[in-house]
Design an enzyme around this catalytic site. Sequence first.
Site, mmCIF file in Angstrom:
data_model
loop_
_atom_site.group_PDB
_atom_site.id
_atom_site.type_symbol
_atom_site.label_atom_id
_atom_site.label_comp_id
_atom_site.label_asym_id
_atom_site.label_seq_id
_atom_site.Cartn_x
_atom_site.Cartn_y
_atom_site.Cartn_z
ATOM 1 N N ASN A 1 0.931 -1.078 -0.124
ATOM 2 C CA ASN A 1 -0.141 0.094 -0.095
ATOM 3 C C ASN A 1 0.954 1.300 -0.088
ATOM 4 O OD1 ASN A 1 0.736 -0.901 2.722
ATOM 5 N ND2 ASN A 1 -0.871 0.461 3.628
ATOM 6 N N GLY B 1 2.504 -5.181 8.165
ATOM 7 C CA GLY B 1 1.451 -5.804 7.513
ATOM 8 C C GLY B 1 0.484 -6.161 8.191
ATOM 9 N N GLU C 1 4.652 -3.294 12.904
ATOM 10 C CA GLU C 1 3.746 -2.309 12.768
ATOM 11 C C GLU C 1 2.471 -3.164 11.853
ATOM 12 O OE1 GLU C 1 1.566 0.023 10.691
ATOM 13 O OE2 GLU C 1 2.978 0.604 9.596
ATOM 14 N N CYS D 1 -3.079 1.533 6.692
ATOM 15 C CA CYS D 1 -3.107 1.062 8.097
ATOM 16 C C CYS D 1 -3.778 2.148 9.145
ATOM 17 C CB CYS D 1 -1.947 0.589 8.602
ATOM 18 S SG CYS D 1 -0.392 1.613 8.729
ATOM 19 N N GLU E 1 -10.954 -4.826 10.081
ATOM 20 C CA GLU E 1 -10.455 -3.802 9.313
ATOM 21 C C GLU E 1 -10.814 -3.694 7.583
ATOM 22 O OE1 GLU E 1 -5.947 -1.753 8.485
ATOM 23 O OE2 GLU E 1 -6.178 -4.001 9.102
#
Length: 479
Positions: free
Chosen positions: A153, A229, A251, A285, A382
Amino acid sequence: MAYLDTQLFIDGRWQDAADGRTLPVQNPATGQEIGRVAHAGIADLDRALAAAQRGFEVWRDYTPAQRSRIMRKAAELMRERAGDTAALLTQEQGKPLVEAKGEATAAADIIEWFAEEGFRVYGRLVPHRTNLAVRQMVVKDPVGPVAAFTPWNFPINQIVRKISAGLAAGCSMIVKAPEETPASPAALIRAFQDAGLPEGVLGLVFGNPSEISEYLIASAIIRKITFTGSTPVGKLLAGLAGQHMKRVSMELGGHAPVIVCEDADLDLAVKSVGRAKFRNAGQVCISPTRFLVHNSVKQQFAEALAELAKTIKVGDGLAEGTEMGPLANPRRLTAMAEFQEDAVAKGATVLTGGSRIGESGNFWAPTVLSDVPLDARLFNDEPFGPVAGIRGYDDLGEAIAEANRLSYGLAGYAFTRSLANADLLARRVEVGMLWVNTPAAGSAELPFGGIKDSGYGTEGGPEALDAYLNTRAVVVANV
């Protein structure tokens, strides 16, 4: 700029995979193949590991000033090449060209900041309790070669944070970059190569994610793992690293709450988190996802957010004026439809959007849903796409409890004119990053990372270097 096939970068040279394997790269705006990327095998990984060990033995002995000069040169090259790099990034990832160029130029800022922060890796002297002739030192050394795993992303941003901190600390690194978006990471690595980075200090590989991660993590050469990820994959890799006592920073996923208080500046709130929600088609994210709005202003906020969503121009990221590009792949289209259908079946109302755009490319209309129930998937999983869900609340404590209900703890947002509210939110909302009355503005100077199931460690601020350093005690007696 014409799209380029992407090779592996091992021991200072661009090369095909040893067995010649490649993977296709597709443009998500058209669904068409635009290039190929080399697929690393075990032989390639062995060469990359050996090179990383040799590179570390050289790079760890560079002074901070020597490292800084090379890093600053790489930043200069990234800035000069931002236009070409952005064109590659947009073709393979889909985000609008202006966002892609912003990602490329921001990388230069991050490199420069860490190039200077490397000067501030200090040890200390500790007086001996009984004998001043005994010198007690605390020293900090680079941890060793690092394996980095990054997503599609933000294929430049997610890598540059890792390698800038690692290089500033004196580590070498093998980057396993995303096969979906290989050319823009290659452009970043090339800037370091052209800046004069010694051979072996940086490696770049692509291929089967599970095969590469398992092989690199198990290697005795690799001393640290850094991953960005999903939470499930992060937990898997952390478990693998734990078996080999490797240091880890993670993260991971998020599900960012947005708390809009009854005294909030609604125009500011809508503009700030509205634009952020649809940035990169919601594939962020830290994207705002769960909008918790005081019931006294919920309808007004929902209508304004829906109106903003209607104005967003969706299209090919290379087209002039495009504000939101496609989703990464057809699977994301299916996911958006499923999130929406589930929410509507449970009582939510579609205020705008809610459908695919066109028959080619992976375009989904910016979508706003109101009155989303707590048991809807949208408020639990999510979404990673351009779908915003709104629900009301009556008491701020209720909103904070909902913000903290999920296991995620990456980012959060809040809007209020009350200092008392802002203080309560700062103390009680369980996230690694909280923005109050402002859109997200991550910078190299600030920590970037989550808590709870959103990971641990940080990729910004002075704290970012700690994960790449060993802290040791050395005691010398004068005899």
